[in-house]
Design a protein around this motif. Sequence first.
Motif, mmCIF file in Angstrom:
data_model
loop_
_atom_site.group_PDB
_atom_site.id
_atom_site.type_symbol
_atom_site.label_atom_id
_atom_site.label_comp_id
_atom_site.label_asym_id
_atom_site.label_seq_id
_atom_site.Cartn_x
_atom_site.Cartn_y
_atom_site.Cartn_z
ATOM 1 N N VAL A 1 -8.915 1.807 -8.391
ATOM 2 C CA VAL A 1 -8.874 0.951 -7.213
ATOM 3 C C VAL A 1 -7.441 0.678 -6.766
ATOM 4 N N ILE A 2 -6.654 0.060 -7.646
ATOM 5 C CA ILE A 2 -5.351 -0.413 -7.206
ATOM 6 C C ILE A 2 -4.383 0.726 -6.893
ATOM 7 N N THR A 3 -4.284 1.718 -7.765
ATOM 8 C CA THR A 3 -3.322 2.794 -7.524
ATOM 9 C C THR A 3 -3.595 3.539 -6.221
ATOM 10 N N ALA B 1 -1.085 3.394 -2.977
ATOM 11 C CA ALA B 1 -0.552 4.650 -2.442
ATOM 12 C C ALA B 1 -0.764 4.719 -0.935
ATOM 13 N N ALA B 2 -1.948 4.307 -0.468
ATOM 14 C CA ALA B 2 -2.229 4.301 0.972
ATOM 15 C C ALA B 2 -1.337 3.297 1.698
ATOM 16 N N LEU B 3 -1.154 2.122 1.107
ATOM 17 C CA LEU B 3 -0.307 1.104 1.722
ATOM 18 C C LEU B 3 1.146 1.561 1.781
ATOM 19 N N HIS B 4 1.572 2.259 0.746
ATOM 20 C CA HIS B 4 2.964 2.690 0.660
ATOM 21 C C HIS B 4 3.313 3.708 1.745
ATOM 22 N N LYS B 5 2.333 4.455 2.243
ATOM 23 C CA LYS B 5 2.594 5.415 3.320
ATOM 24 C C LYS B 5 3.079 4.710 4.578
ATOM 25 N N ASP B 6 2.545 3.525 4.842
ATOM 26 C CA ASP B 6 2.953 2.755 6.021
ATOM 27 C C ASP B 6 4.153 1.862 5.744
ATOM 28 N N HIS B 7 4.387 1.565 4.459
ATOM 29 C CA HIS B 7 5.481 0.657 4.087
ATOM 30 C C HIS B 7 6.253 1.259 2.917
ATOM 31 N N PRO B 8 7.038 2.298 3.172
ATOM 32 C CA PRO B 8 7.712 3.018 2.079
ATOM 33 C C PRO B 8 8.743 2.194 1.326
ATOM 34 N N GLU B 9 9.167 1.057 1.880
ATOM 35 C CA GLU B 9 10.146 0.211 1.191
ATOM 36 C C GLU B 9 9.479 -0.895 0.390
ATOM 37 N N LEU B 10 8.158 -0.856 0.292
ATOM 38 C CA LEU B 10 7.415 -1.798 -0.547
ATOM 39 C C LEU B 10 7.381 -1.262 -1.974
ATOM 40 N N ASP B 11 7.840 -2.050 -2.921
ATOM 41 C CA ASP B 11 7.873 -1.652 -4.331
ATOM 42 C C ASP B 11 6.697 -2.290 -5.074
ATOM 43 N N ILE B 12 5.984 -1.479 -5.835
ATOM 44 C CA ILE B 12 4.828 -1.964 -6.586
ATOM 45 C C ILE B 12 5.062 -1.730 -8.071
ATOM 46 N N ARG C 1 -0.507 -10.491 0.646
ATOM 47 C CA ARG C 1 -1.706 -10.429 1.483
ATOM 48 C C ARG C 1 -2.034 -8.985 1.860
ATOM 49 N N ALA C 2 -1.008 -8.201 2.141
ATOM 50 C CA ALA C 2 -1.234 -6.795 2.480
ATOM 51 C C ALA C 2 -1.810 -6.034 1.292
ATOM 52 N N CYS C 3 -1.319 -6.325 0.091
ATOM 53 C CA CYS C 3 -1.843 -5.667 -1.104
ATOM 54 C C CYS C 3 -3.298 -6.054 -1.350
ATOM 55 N N LEU C 4 -3.631 -7.316 -1.140
ATOM 56 C CA LEU C 4 -5.013 -7.757 -1.317
ATOM 57 C C LEU C 4 -5.939 -7.068 -0.324
ATOM 58 N N ARG C 5 -5.510 -6.962 0.923
ATOM 59 C CA ARG C 5 -6.329 -6.269 1.925
ATOM 60 C C ARG C 5 -6.538 -4.805 1.541
ATOM 61 N N ALA C 6 -5.473 -4.175 1.057
ATOM 62 C CA ALA C 6 -5.577 -2.763 0.662
ATOM 63 C C ALA C 6 -6.549 -2.588 -0.502
ATOM 64 N N ILE C 7 -6.533 -3.517 -1.453
ATOM 65 C CA ILE C 7 -7.455 -3.445 -2.592
ATOM 66 C C ILE C 7 -8.895 -3.574 -2.111
ATOM 67 N N GLU C 8 -9.158 -4.537 -1.223
ATOM 68 C CA GLU C 8 -10.507 -4.737 -0.713
ATOM 69 C C GLU C 8 -10.986 -3.522 0.088
ATOM 70 N N HIS D 1 -15.714 -8.363 -1.705
ATOM 71 C CA HIS D 1 -15.757 -9.726 -1.170
ATOM 72 C C HIS D 1 -14.588 -9.883 -0.196
ATOM 73 N N PRO D 2 -14.767 -9.484 1.076
ATOM 74 C CA PRO D 2 -13.641 -9.380 2.000
ATOM 75 C C PRO D 2 -13.261 -10.679 2.686
ATOM 76 N N HIS D 3 -12.738 -11.635 1.920
ATOM 77 C CA HIS D 3 -12.134 -12.801 2.522
ATOM 78 C C HIS D 3 -10.845 -13.099 1.767
ATOM 79 N N HIS D 4 -9.856 -13.521 2.512
ATOM 80 C CA HIS D 4 -8.514 -13.629 1.948
ATOM 81 C C HIS D 4 -8.187 -15.062 1.562
ATOM 82 N N PRO D 5 -7.374 -15.230 0.528
ATOM 83 C CA PRO D 5 -6.999 -16.592 0.113
ATOM 84 C C PRO D 5 -6.077 -17.217 1.135
#
Length: 284
Positions: A88-90, A94-105, A261-268, A280-284
């Motif tokens: 799930v997470i990896t 990876a998909a999120l990183h394509k749009d945000h290459p300067e995001l470090d995970i 928040r972006a990481c949580l959306r990507a996981i969902e 469960h698609p609702h955000h904190p």
Amino acid sequence: MAAAQYLGVNHTTVSRRIHDLEKALGGPLLVRAKNGWELSALGERTLSLAEQAEEVLHGLGSLRLDDAAPLLRGLVRIAAPDVFSVHVITPAMAALHKDHPELDIELITATQRARQGRSGMDIEVVVGKPQVLNSVTRPVMDYHLRLYASRDYVAEHGEPRSMKELEGHPINFYVESGLQVDDLDSGRQSLPEQKEGPKGIASTSVFGHVSATIHGAGIGLLPDYLAGQHDFVPILPEDYRHPVSYWVVVRKENTRNPRVRACLRAIEQRVAHMGAGTAHPHHP
């Protein structure tokens, strides 16, 4: 020492800077705990303000002239069980990183309870509903533990047709002494006690359980969304299904962090794409 290595400076420099900050704030930022150092109450408040300041600076630095959405920059640390991390997470990151290459995970794999002292972790995914303070928690995916065997195992040892017959078969599951999650432990305890005879292979990793089952070491007690990827024979499918949920834990101050928040959306989104369990698609 770990902080010094991460920042690329020596240990004395980090110690001096912490000492100077504690002197300026009038109290200790770190306190010694059983497993090392943890943030004090003052340290937690300081970290929250520092994260807010960092977010503002990152936002200013990433604004585009065309008023498009800013790029996400900076570090997000995520702790999660190994199988959820891989499936799930990896892929989600990876998909999120394509749009945000300067995001470090940074991804830390562990199957354990949510920690009360969560300094350094931005997101935690745990098995079972967590009981923690000063955090937002919510379910992210439901699944079942079920019983599976390889076709070769069934051909050699037969297929148990009742819980009573299951007593004569080894079970591949977690190392009992190292299992810290009640929802997983109760899954094993709800099965009959094994009779004298060969034992299954116990592992601290779900992938160990899968491998042991593939190679005929016994019947695997496995997450259904993972076992479905293999040519396993479901064992007692009508008699045994143990419900389990993954929950996400986020410090309250981190719920305003755009990176988190972006990481949580990507996981969902990944969970929904897999069609595994229930997202469960609702955000904190």
